[in-house]
Write a protein that holds these residues in place. Structure first.
Motif, PDB file in Angstrom:
ATOM      1  N   MET A  49       0.822  -1.213   0.000  1.00 11.53           N
ATOM      2  CA  MET A  49       0.000   0.000   0.000  1.00 11.53           C
ATOM      3  C   MET A  49       0.854   1.259   0.000  1.00 11.53           C
ATOM      4  SD  MET A  49      -2.956  -0.956   2.776  1.00 11.53           S
ATOM      5  CE  MET A  49      -3.985  -2.404   2.562  1.00 11.53           C
ATOM      6  N   LYS A  50       0.341   2.275  -0.685  1.00 10.77           N
ATOM      7  CA  LYS A  50       0.978   3.583  -0.613  1.00 10.77           C
ATOM      8  C   LYS A  50       0.821   4.113   0.807  1.00 10.77           C
ATOM      9  CE  LYS A  50       0.658   4.985  -5.433  1.00 10.77           C
ATOM     10  NZ  LYS A  50       0.166   5.985  -6.395  1.00 10.77           N
ATOM     11  N   PRO A  51       1.746   4.992   1.245  1.00 14.93           N
ATOM     12  CA  PRO A  51       1.732   5.454   2.642  1.00 14.93           C
ATOM     13  C   PRO A  51       0.395   6.035   3.101  1.00 14.93           C
ATOM     14  CG  PRO A  51       3.753   6.136   1.569  1.00 14.93           C
ATOM     15  CD  PRO A  51       2.887   5.520   0.506  1.00 14.93           C
ATOM     16  N   GLU A  52      -0.286   6.797   2.219  1.00 18.05           N
ATOM     17  CA  GLU A  52      -1.542   7.429   2.634  1.00 18.05           C
ATOM     18  C   GLU A  52      -2.647   6.390   2.879  1.00 18.05           C
ATOM     19  OE1 GLU A  52      -1.133   8.280  -1.914  1.00 18.05           O
ATOM     20  OE2 GLU A  52       0.164   8.022  -0.159  1.00 18.05           O
ATOM     21  N   LEU A  53      -2.679   5.346   2.058  1.00 10.00           N
ATOM     22  CA  LEU A  53      -3.661   4.285   2.262  1.00 10.00           C
ATOM     23  C   LEU A  53      -3.299   3.462   3.495  1.00 10.00           C
ATOM     24  CD1 LEU A  53      -6.088   2.552   1.478  1.00 10.00           C
ATOM     25  CD2 LEU A  53      -4.613   1.306  -0.115  1.00 10.00           C
ATOM     26  N   LYS A  54      -2.034   3.154   3.631  1.00 12.29           N
ATOM     27  CA  LYS A  54      -1.570   2.375   4.783  1.00 12.29           C
ATOM     28  C   LYS A  54      -1.941   3.071   6.093  1.00 12.29           C
ATOM     29  CE  LYS A  54       2.569  -0.155   6.189  1.00 12.29           C
ATOM     30  NZ  LYS A  54       3.956  -0.463   5.822  1.00 12.29           N
ATOM     31  N   LYS A  55      -1.761   4.383   6.131  1.00 10.42           N
ATOM     32  CA  LYS A  55      -2.085   5.167   7.335  1.00 10.42           C
ATOM     33  C   LYS A  55      -3.578   5.086   7.645  1.00 10.42           C
ATOM     34  CE  LYS A  55      -1.564   9.771   9.344  1.00 10.42           C
ATOM     35  NZ  LYS A  55      -1.109  11.159   9.111  1.00 10.42           N
ATOM     36  N   LYS A  56      -4.416   5.168   6.598  1.00 14.05           N
ATOM     37  CA  LYS A  56      -5.871   5.079   6.799  1.00 14.05           C
ATOM     38  C   LYS A  56      -6.270   3.703   7.293  1.00 14.05           C
ATOM     39  CE  LYS A  56      -9.408   7.666   5.020  1.00 14.05           C
ATOM     40  NZ  LYS A  56     -10.466   7.972   4.057  1.00 14.05           N
ATOM     41  N   VAL A  57      -5.681   2.673   6.728  1.00 11.73           N
ATOM     42  CA  VAL A  57      -6.005   1.305   7.143  1.00 11.73           C
ATOM     43  C   VAL A  57      -5.571   1.075   8.583  1.00 11.73           C
ATOM     44  CG1 VAL A  57      -5.488  -1.138   6.725  1.00 11.73           C
ATOM     45  CG2 VAL A  57      -5.948   0.388   4.798  1.00 11.73           C
ATOM     46  N   GLN A  58      -4.391   1.570   8.942  1.00 13.48           N
ATOM     47  CA  GLN A  58      -3.910   1.409  10.317  1.00 13.48           C
ATOM     48  C   GLN A  58      -4.803   2.138  11.315  1.00 13.48           C
ATOM     49  OE1 GLN A  58       0.100   2.819   9.641  1.00 13.48           O
ATOM     50  NE2 GLN A  58       0.937   0.725   9.565  1.00 13.48           N
ATOM     51  N   GLY A  59      -5.497   3.181  10.847  1.00 11.78           N
ATOM     52  CA  GLY A  59      -6.385   3.947  11.720  1.00 11.78           C
ATOM     53  C   GLY A  59      -7.767   3.352  11.899  1.00 11.78           C
ATOM     54  N   LEU A  60      -8.070   2.264  11.194  1.00 10.82           N
ATOM     55  CA  LEU A  60      -9.376   1.610  11.336  1.00 10.82           C
ATOM     56  C   LEU A  60      -9.501   0.966  12.704  1.00 10.82           C
ATOM     57  CD1 LEU A  60      -9.582  -0.127   7.830  1.00 10.82           C
ATOM     58  CD2 LEU A  60     -10.919   1.861   8.573  1.00 10.82           C
ATOM     59  N   SER A  61     -10.739   0.801  13.156  1.00 11.68           N
ATOM     60  CA  SER A  61     -10.975   0.182  14.466  1.00 11.68           C
ATOM     61  C   SER A  61     -10.590  -1.292  14.440  1.00 11.68           C
ATOM     62  CB  SER A  61     -12.452   0.320  14.849  1.00 11.68           C
ATOM     63  OG  SER A  61     -13.247  -0.524  14.021  1.00 11.68           O
ATOM     64  N   THR A  62     -10.376  -1.829  15.629  1.00 10.59           N
ATOM     65  CA  THR A  62     -10.060  -3.263  15.754  1.00 10.59           C
ATOM     66  C   THR A  62     -11.201  -4.104  15.205  1.00 10.59           C
ATOM     67  OG1 THR A  62      -8.710  -2.823  17.703  1.00 10.59           O
ATOM     68  CG2 THR A  62      -9.447  -5.090  17.378  1.00 10.59           C
ATOM     69  N   ASP A  63     -12.445  -3.684  15.446  1.00 14.60           N
ATOM     70  CA  ASP A  63     -13.604  -4.431  14.941  1.00 14.60           C
ATOM     71  C   ASP A  63     -13.585  -4.516  13.415  1.00 14.60           C
ATOM     72  OD1 ASP A  63     -14.542  -4.904  17.463  1.00 14.60           O
ATOM     73  OD2 ASP A  63     -16.107  -3.367  17.412  1.00 14.60           O
ATOM     74  N   THR A  64     -13.273  -3.415  12.758  1.00 12.03           N
ATOM     75  CA  THR A  64     -13.227  -3.402  11.292  1.00 12.03           C
ATOM     76  C   THR A  64     -12.109  -4.289  10.783  1.00 12.03           C
ATOM     77  OG1 THR A  64     -14.135  -1.156  11.208  1.00 12.03           O
ATOM     78  CG2 THR A  64     -12.962  -1.930   9.254  1.00 12.03           C
ATOM     79  N   LYS A  65     -10.950  -4.202  11.411  1.00 13.36           N
ATOM     80  CA  LYS A  65      -9.815  -5.040  10.995  1.00 13.36           C
ATOM     81  C   LYS A  65     -10.143  -6.522  11.172  1.00 13.36           C
ATOM     82  CE  LYS A  65      -6.351  -1.516  12.052  1.00 13.36           C
ATOM     83  NZ  LYS A  65      -5.362  -1.063  13.031  1.00 13.36           N
TER      84      LYS A  65
END
Length: 200
Positions: A49-65
Motif C-alpha cells: 500500500m501507498k503510505p496514505e492508504l496504509k495510514k488510513k487502514v492502520q487507523g481503522l478500528s479493531t472491529d473493522t480489521k
C-alpha cells in the motif's frame, strides 16, 4: 485365520489408510488459511500500500480489521497478478455458470460454479486498495460483512442445494446473491461502471 486371508486383510487395511490419509491431505490442502498465514498475507498487503492508504487502514478500528480478516479467512485463493476488476469478471463468469447450470438442470455445474464464486480469488494487494480512499472508513467497511454474507454465504447455500438436486431452492437463492452484488457495487464502485464525473 489362514495366512492368505491375513495378508489380504492387511492389504485392505493399508489401502484404506492410504486412501483416507490422502483424502484428509487433499481436504486440508484446500482449507482456510491459518492465523499465521493470514497475518503474513495481511502484512504483505500492507507492504504494497501507498503510505496514505496504509495510514488510513492502520487507523481503522479493531472491529473493522477483525471483520476484514474474517472475510479473508473464508478464501484460500490469493493472486499476485489479478486486479479486482479481473476478479469480478471471474465472479461474473461463475455467476453465469450457476445460471446455465440451473437452466440445463446440471447440479454439478451449479455447485462447482457457486463454490468458486464463494471462494473467489483475492486480488493483488487485497480488497482495500481498489475501494477508493473515501471508503476506507469504519462506517463504510462495516457494510462489507453484510454484503459478503448475502453473496458468498448464499452461494454456499446454493451449492448445497444443488448437491441435493434441489434446483428450485438453488434458483431461489440467485435473487439475494444478485441483490448483494448490486448493493455492494452501489457503495464501492459507484452507480455506473466507467462513468466519468469530468464530463459536462
Amino acid at each position: 485365520m489362514l495366512p492368505q486371508c491375513k495378508n489380504f486383510m492387511k492389504f485392505i487395511t493399508i489401502t484404506m489408510a492410504l486412501f483416507f490419509g490422502s483424502f484428509i491431505f487433499m481436504a486440508n490442502s484446500h482449507a482456510e488459511p491459518s492465523m499465521d498465514n493470514l497475518k503474513a498475507i495481511l502484512q504483505k498487503q500492507m507492504d504494497m500500500m501507498k503510505p496514505e492508504l496504509k495510514k488510513k487502514v492502520q487507523g481503522l478500528s479493531t472491529d473493522t480489521k477483525m471483520a476484514i480478516m474474517a472475510i479473508l479467512a473464508m478464501h484460500n485463493r490469493y493472486s499476485d497478478k489479478a486486479t479486482l476488476r479481473q476478479v469480478m469478471l471471474e465472479v461474473l463468469q461463475d455467476y453465469q455458470g450457476i445460471v446455465m447450470g440451473i437452466m440445463t438442470n446440471s447440479s454439478e455445474m451449479v455447485a462447482d460454479s457457486a463454490r468458486r464464486l464463494a471462494n473467489h480469488r483475492i486480488p493483488v494487494g487485497g480488497l482495500l486498495p481498489y475501494m477508493g480512499m473515501e471508503n476506507i472508513t469504519d462506517e463504510r467497511l462495516a457494510l462489507l460483512e453484510g454484503f459478503n454474507d448475502t453473496v458468498e454465504g448464499n452461494a454456499i447455500k446454493l451449492a448445497k442445494a444443488a448437491d441435493g438436486d434441489d434446483m428450485a431452492q438453488a434458483a431461489a437463492l440467485l435473487a439475494p446473491i444478485t441483490s448483494g452484488c448490486v448493493a455492494c457495487h452501489d457503495v464501492f464502485r459507484g452507480k455506473q461502471l466507467g462513468a466519468s464525473d469530468l464530463l459536462k
